[in-house]
Design a protein around this motif. Sequence first.
Motif, PDB file in Angstrom:
ATOM      1  N   LEU A 155       0.833  -1.197   0.000  1.00  0.00           N
ATOM      2  CA  LEU A 155       0.000   0.000   0.000  1.00  0.00           C
ATOM      3  C   LEU A 155       0.867   1.247   0.000  1.00  0.00           C
ATOM      4  O   LEU A 155       0.480   2.283  -0.563  1.00  0.00           O
ATOM      5  N   PHE A 156       1.997   1.147   0.649  1.00  0.00           N
ATOM      6  CA  PHE A 156       2.941   2.262   0.697  1.00  0.00           C
ATOM      7  C   PHE A 156       4.315   1.739   0.318  1.00  0.00           C
ATOM      8  O   PHE A 156       4.704   0.644   0.717  1.00  0.00           O
ATOM      9  N   LEU A 157       5.026   2.538  -0.432  1.00  0.00           N
ATOM     10  CA  LEU A 157       6.359   2.124  -0.864  1.00  0.00           C
ATOM     11  C   LEU A 157       7.269   3.332  -0.881  1.00  0.00           C
ATOM     12  O   LEU A 157       7.017   4.293  -1.611  1.00  0.00           O
ATOM     13  N   SER A 158       8.288   3.277  -0.056  1.00  0.00           N
ATOM     14  CA  SER A 158       9.280   4.339  -0.023  1.00  0.00           C
ATOM     15  C   SER A 158      10.578   3.743  -0.548  1.00  0.00           C
ATOM     16  O   SER A 158      11.081   2.777   0.015  1.00  0.00           O
ATOM     17  N   MET A 159      11.073   4.269  -1.625  1.00  0.00           N
ATOM     18  CA  MET A 159      12.248   3.673  -2.223  1.00  0.00           C
ATOM     19  C   MET A 159      13.274   4.722  -2.640  1.00  0.00           C
ATOM     20  O   MET A 159      12.931   5.877  -2.928  1.00  0.00           O
ATOM     21  N   GLN A 160      14.491   4.292  -2.702  1.00  0.00           N
ATOM     22  CA  GLN A 160      15.585   5.196  -3.028  1.00  0.00           C
ATOM     23  C   GLN A 160      15.712   5.316  -4.540  1.00  0.00           C
ATOM     24  O   GLN A 160      15.438   4.357  -5.285  1.00  0.00           O
ATOM     25  N   GLU A 161      16.126   6.465  -4.987  1.00  0.00           N
ATOM     26  CA  GLU A 161      16.374   6.648  -6.414  1.00  0.00           C
ATOM     27  C   GLU A 161      17.377   5.598  -6.902  1.00  0.00           C
ATOM     28  O   GLU A 161      18.333   5.261  -6.201  1.00  0.00           O
ATOM     29  N   GLY A 162      17.144   5.122  -8.109  1.00  0.00           N
ATOM     30  CA  GLY A 162      18.058   4.156  -8.708  1.00  0.00           C
ATOM     31  C   GLY A 162      17.718   2.706  -8.418  1.00  0.00           C
ATOM     32  O   GLY A 162      18.247   1.796  -9.082  1.00  0.00           O
ATOM     33  N   LYS A 163      16.824   2.483  -7.479  1.00  0.00           N
ATOM     34  CA  LYS A 163      16.467   1.107  -7.132  1.00  0.00           C
ATOM     35  C   LYS A 163      15.309   0.598  -7.985  1.00  0.00           C
ATOM     36  O   LYS A 163      14.583   1.376  -8.611  1.00  0.00           O
ATOM     37  N   ASN A 164      15.164  -0.724  -7.965  1.00  0.00           N
ATOM     38  CA  ASN A 164      14.067  -1.377  -8.684  1.00  0.00           C
ATOM     39  C   ASN A 164      13.049  -1.911  -7.701  1.00  0.00           C
ATOM     40  O   ASN A 164      13.417  -2.322  -6.584  1.00  0.00           O
ATOM     41  N   TYR A 165      11.795  -1.922  -8.135  1.00  0.00           N
ATOM     42  CA  TYR A 165      10.775  -2.513  -7.262  1.00  0.00           C
ATOM     43  C   TYR A 165       9.569  -2.904  -8.095  1.00  0.00           C
ATOM     44  O   TYR A 165       9.403  -2.433  -9.216  1.00  0.00           O
ATOM     45  N   THR A 166       8.726  -3.773  -7.508  1.00  0.00           N
ATOM     46  CA  THR A 166       7.531  -4.248  -8.201  1.00  0.00           C
ATOM     47  C   THR A 166       6.304  -4.056  -7.328  1.00  0.00           C
ATOM     48  O   THR A 166       6.333  -4.358  -6.132  1.00  0.00           O
ATOM     49  N   ILE A 167       5.249  -3.551  -7.944  1.00  0.00           N
ATOM     50  CA  ILE A 167       3.940  -3.449  -7.291  1.00  0.00           C
ATOM     51  C   ILE A 167       3.073  -4.567  -7.843  1.00  0.00           C
ATOM     52  O   ILE A 167       3.069  -4.814  -9.058  1.00  0.00           O
ATOM     53  N   TYR A 168       2.338  -5.223  -6.946  1.00  0.00           N
ATOM     54  CA  TYR A 168       1.529  -6.368  -7.334  1.00  0.00           C
ATOM     55  C   TYR A 168       0.049  -6.049  -7.262  1.00  0.00           C
ATOM     56  O   TYR A 168      -0.406  -5.335  -6.364  1.00  0.00           O
ATOM     57  N   CYS A 169      -0.694  -6.623  -8.195  1.00  0.00           N
ATOM     58  CA  CYS A 169      -2.140  -6.442  -8.241  1.00  0.00           C
ATOM     59  C   CYS A 169      -2.776  -7.810  -8.443  1.00  0.00           C
ATOM     60  O   CYS A 169      -2.617  -8.422  -9.509  1.00  0.00           O
ATOM     61  N   ASN A 170      -3.468  -8.284  -7.419  1.00  0.00           N
ATOM     62  CA  ASN A 170      -4.172  -9.570  -7.498  1.00  0.00           C
ATOM     63  C   ASN A 170      -5.668  -9.326  -7.570  1.00  0.00           C
ATOM     64  O   ASN A 170      -6.184  -8.429  -6.893  1.00  0.00           O
ATOM     65  N   TYR A 171      -6.361 -10.135  -8.362  1.00  0.00           N
ATOM     66  CA  TYR A 171      -7.807  -9.997  -8.425  1.00  0.00           C
ATOM     67  C   TYR A 171      -8.450 -11.369  -8.307  1.00  0.00           C
ATOM     68  O   TYR A 171      -7.844 -12.391  -8.601  1.00  0.00           O
ATOM     69  N   SER A 172      -9.714 -11.349  -7.876  1.00  0.00           N
ATOM     70  CA  SER A 172     -10.307 -12.603  -7.392  1.00  0.00           C
ATOM     71  C   SER A 172     -11.180 -13.340  -8.400  1.00  0.00           C
ATOM     72  O   SER A 172     -11.651 -14.443  -8.104  1.00  0.00           O
ATOM     73  N   THR A 173     -11.422 -12.768  -9.575  1.00  0.00           N
ATOM     74  CA  THR A 173     -12.238 -13.500 -10.534  1.00  0.00           C
ATOM     75  C   THR A 173     -11.696 -13.294 -11.941  1.00  0.00           C
ATOM     76  O   THR A 173     -10.827 -12.460 -12.154  1.00  0.00           O
ATOM     77  N   THR A 174     -12.232 -14.037 -12.879  1.00  0.00           N
ATOM     78  CA  THR A 174     -11.678 -14.019 -14.227  1.00  0.00           C
ATOM     79  C   THR A 174     -11.838 -12.661 -14.886  1.00  0.00           C
ATOM     80  O   THR A 174     -12.912 -12.055 -14.842  1.00  0.00           O
ATOM     81  N   SER A 175     -10.776 -12.192 -15.479  1.00  0.00           N
ATOM     82  CA  SER A 175     -10.838 -10.963 -16.263  1.00  0.00           C
ATOM     83  C   SER A 175      -9.668 -10.952 -17.222  1.00  0.00           C
ATOM     84  O   SER A 175      -8.586 -11.441 -16.888  1.00  0.00           O
ATOM     85  N   ASP A 176      -9.866 -10.397 -18.385  1.00  0.00           N
ATOM     86  CA  ASP A 176      -8.734 -10.236 -19.304  1.00  0.00           C
ATOM     87  C   ASP A 176      -8.546  -8.781 -19.700  1.00  0.00           C
ATOM     88  O   ASP A 176      -8.034  -8.486 -20.772  1.00  0.00           O
TER      89      ASP A 176
END
Lengths: 111, 114
Positions: free
Chosen positions: A9-30
């Motif tokens: 929900l919150f992400l504090s990161m330093q310049e130059g770094k890599n990171y991933t945000i995840y999004c999960n959903y509960s039913t079928t969608s394309d």
Amino acid sequence: ELKVEQNPLFLSMQEGKNYTIYCNYSTTSDRLYWYRQDPGKSLESLFVLLSNGAVKQEGRLMASLDTKARLSTLHITAAVHDLSATYFCAVDINNTDKLIFGTGTRLQVFP
Amino acid sequence: EAGVTQFPSHSVIEKGQTVTLRCDPISGHDNLYWYRRVMGKEIKFLLHFVKESKQDESGMPNNRFLAERTGGTYSTLKVQPAELEDSGVYFCASGQGGAGEKLFFGSGTQLSVL
């Protein structure tokens, strides 16, 4: 009921770094969307992902969709301060044009 | 090209009063949507217009909310009478339609009901 969960929900990161945000959903969608919002501003469309395995890239951001796992990721490469914002994923179920939004991930990039 | 514009940007009213929010979509966009974000919660769908017709209003909280889009151009969302739980940010979005359409959002109206 469809649920869309983002983490973190919150992400504090330093310049130059890599990171991933995840999004999960509960039913079928394309159909999955990523938006960016700066404080007090409108939601800006970043990516529209329409099929399993879709990958899109724009600058330091790359989004992917795995419909089988019901998971989308937003990967940030070599973060810069200008990427500080809130990022939302949203899912369109049954192609109804009704978007179900995640809670948002507030990203802060510091020097 | 002008984007989606919303008016007012902020509104502070007392419980029991009436407020009308306005949305001007991008010219030529037949699809218009209203969404709402209550403090700390997700952005939630309210309703969808195609031109002047309500395509889906399943997200409207109750009958105190009335949305219109006369002539298929701008839209209004009226809350009458407003309650404390109506406070939040109301977003409008428009799009041309079609598979995977890109929606363009306005900057929202921050509504505070005291």
